[in-house]
Design a protein around this motif. Structure first.
Motif, short mmCIF file in Angstrom:
data_model
loop_
_atom_site.label_atom_id
_atom_site.label_comp_id
_atom_site.label_asym_id
_atom_site.label_seq_id
_atom_site.Cartn_x
_atom_site.Cartn_y
_atom_site.Cartn_z
N ASP A 4 6.94 -15.91 44.96
CA ASP A 4 7.68 -16.31 43.78
C ASP A 4 6.69 -16.55 42.66
O ASP A 4 6.29 -17.67 42.41
CB ASP A 4 8.43 -17.60 44.13
N LYS A 6 6.91 -15.54 39.32
CA LYS A 6 7.34 -15.69 37.93
C LYS A 6 7.57 -17.14 37.53
O LYS A 6 7.53 -17.46 36.37
CB LYS A 6 8.60 -14.87 37.69
N THR A 7 7.83 -17.99 38.52
CA THR A 7 8.04 -19.39 38.19
C THR A 7 6.72 -20.16 38.14
O THR A 7 6.70 -21.34 37.89
CB THR A 7 8.98 -20.07 39.21
N GLU A 329 13.19 -20.73 49.80
CA GLU A 329 13.02 -20.46 48.37
C GLU A 329 13.03 -21.76 47.56
O GLU A 329 12.28 -21.91 46.60
CB GLU A 329 14.10 -19.51 47.85
N MET A 333 10.11 -23.26 45.12
CA MET A 333 10.33 -23.75 43.75
C MET A 333 9.69 -25.12 43.55
O MET A 333 9.21 -25.44 42.48
CB MET A 333 11.83 -23.87 43.45
N CYS A 346 16.34 -15.28 50.48
CA CYS A 346 16.40 -15.38 49.03
C CYS A 346 15.14 -14.89 48.34
O CYS A 346 15.13 -14.68 47.15
CB CYS A 346 16.66 -16.83 48.62
#
Lengths: 422, 138
Positions: A4, A6-7, A329, A333, A346
């Motif tokens: 992940d 992009k975050t 996921e 985050m 996810c």
């Protein structure tokens, strides 16, 4: 598995204990280039730009010299000879060339290929394609610890078997297959043995002779080399293995892989191999130490945390853990200043949880809850401690939010609940 | 996956997290999804038996960031509405509010299901408790 990214915050921040953020701990996806590798490559972009296949001038000779030095270094790391190393664009191409090349070359002998369900897609999808062309493929199951059962392999080999392809180290769970035993068995039965050693080469000792490997895929960017370059080892004697080319053209790499050589990339691969060979004993101890520190730090503070795959037969830098009652996921985050991967649906393109974890018999619920930590050369103990703290606090927070955790604590057997979505 | 600021806000600061007494006749509980699918939402409402107004709502969710955000938003939206008004909330409203990407639409569907399941549970309890009221209503 996917990351992940992009975050993740783009600017460089510094955490309380001095570690720079974001932290990269996804070294099975790729590794940063080692500065020593870059230094070795740089002259080959501008000064020594010659085509290694130009035999009649000094520009070509300089390129060729770089390539041949690299070939020696790659060969030495895996116990091969220089003529047995074919340069490719990476491990996916190497896997394709190995499997399709052997299938084509030995089609008169047989049409049966054996692999395992936990292989990389580069192997599985290549085998699936061959099934469309009248090849028969056996997908061996793996045991709970991720290892192939040698008795299963023994039983699967028949008189039409031409190839066994089993990876050396798994990209998700880091589990090391019993390659030497598989190689011995294949040699006894006269079957060619290919191993996708993308994650293993440079991390753990690999020797094509001691382990009876006939064909082997190697990638540069998993061992601090550049992306877009790899190699295929093809045994020349005892026995001699032949493969059909899948790319036709100028007959480079002894006809097995046409196309102008990626000289700077190959030089980088060679240097990466040299560094790995020199540093491996020290580096693998250091990585295993950090990995165990991360494991102990997390497992000492959280209950219902499960390690996926064998701890005994495992890459030193790999840790793959499922955090029960927390979805992967959402965990990613929460630790968005740390780059790791999850086996959660996810985070995958297919919206299916990790097939590797499913192959171990890990339930879908725990596959959704898994995180892969890939610890590498440039990680520090301070980073390990920071990551452990972030993981623990995020899991605790998400468990407070989790109806499953609440139900489990109330003594509800989640397996007995009739879920509405089923 | 890049999420909208609203999703990130709900993920970081989820509203109305918690649990209510599911044995109470005024409380309706909806439990939807399945652990194997990677999403389970529990949404609870506390309804005023006189006015049918949802006076409080709580949730707990196992799932990705958008599942957490969808259920958090759902609790915010149902509060203060009558059960009939709450039944009008559509998953597409949630998608719009949170700017969910197409692959996350199922999270909003699950949130809508959770609202409906909670209201259904509350209605069922009320029917059992006061069968005569139900007759009058139907």
């Amino acid at each position: 598995m996917s990351t992940d990214v992009k975050t993740m915050p783009q600017e460089q921040l510094v955490a309380a204990n001095g570690v720079k953020l974001p932290i990269y701990m996804d070294n099975h996806a790729t590794t940063p280039l080692d500065p020593r590798v870059l230094e070795e490559m740089l002259p080959y972009f501008m000064e020594k730009f010659g085509n290694a296949a130009s035999r009649n001038h000094s520009f070509g000779w300089a390129g060729e010299e770089g390539v041949e030095t690299a070939r020696e270094r790659v060969a030495k790391l895996v116990g091969a000879t220089t003529k047995e190393i074919i340069f490719t664009s990476g491990a996916t191409e190497s896997d394709n060339l190995a499997i399709k090349g052997v299938a084509e070359m030995y089609k008169e002998k047989g049409n049966h290929i054996i692999t395992a369900v936990s292989e990389h897609k580069a192997v599985l999808d290549t085998c699936k394609r061959l099934e469309k062309y009248c090849y028969r493929v056996t997908y061996l199951p793996v045991q709970k610890d991720g290892l192939v059962d040698l008795d299963d392999l023994k039983r699967a080999i028949d008189d039409k078997t031409i190839l066994v392809t089993i990876m050396a180290a798994n990209n998700e769970i880091g589990v090391l297959q019993p390659v030497a035993e598989i190689g011995k068995l294949c040699r006894e039965r006269g079957v060619i043995f290919h191993s996708d050693a993308t994650q293993a080469v440079g991390k753990v000792p690999v020797d094509v002779n001691k382990q009876n490997i006939d064909v082997m895929s190697i990638s540069a960017h998993k061992m601090y080399g550049p992306k877009g370059v790899g190699a295929l080892y093809v045994r020349r004697k005892n026995p001699r293995v032949q493969i059909s080319a899948i790319i036709d053209g100028g007959g480079h790499e002894r006809g097995m892989r046409s196309g102008t050589l990626n000289v700077p990339g190959i030089v980088g691969l060679g240097k990466a191999c040299l560094i790995c060979m020199e540093d491996m004993p020290k580096e693998s101890c250091h990585l295993a130490g950090m990995r165990n520190r991360l494991r102990d730090n997390i497992m000492g503070r959280l209950d219902e945390v499960y390690i996926n795959g064998s701890m005994e037969h495992r890459l030193p830098g790999n840790l793959n853990i499922s955090f029960a009652y927390v979805e992967g996921e959402s965990l990613l985050m929460g630790i968005n200043d740390v780059a790791v991967s999850s086996g959660s649906a996810c985070t995958s393109a297919t919206l299916e949880p990790s097939y590797v974890l499913k192959a171990l018999g890990t339930g879908d619920d725990l596959a959704h809850s898994s995180i892969r930590f890939g610890i590498g050369r440039f990680n520090t103990e301070a980073e390990i401690d920071y990551v452990a703290d972030r993981v623990v606090e995020t899991v605790q927070r998400l468990r407070e939010l989790s109806p499953l955790y609440e139900m489990a604590k109330e003594g509800v057997d989640l397996k007995q609940v009739k879920w509405a979505a089923e | 996956m890049s999420y909208s600021d609203k999703v990130l806000d709900h993920y970081s600061h989820p509203r109305n997290v918690g649990s209510m007494d599911k044995g109470s006749t005024d409380v309706g509980t909806g439990l939807v999804g399945a652990p194997e699918c990677g999403d389970v939402m529990k949404l609870q409402i506390k309804v005023n038996p006189e006015t049918s107004v949802i006076e409080d709502a709580k949730f707990k969710t196992f799932g990705c960031g958008s599942a957490i955000a969808s259920s958090s938003l759902a609790t915010e939206w149902v509060k203060g509405k009558t059960v009939d008004e709450a039944l009008q909330i559509k998953n597409t409203d949630i998608v719009k509010e949170l700017s969910l990407p197409p692959v996350k639409i199922h999270c909003s569907v699950l949130a809508e299901d959770a609202i409906r399941a909670a209201i259904h549970d509350w209605k069922k309890k009320r029917e059992t408790a006061k069968p005569e009221t139900v007759e009058a209503r139907s």
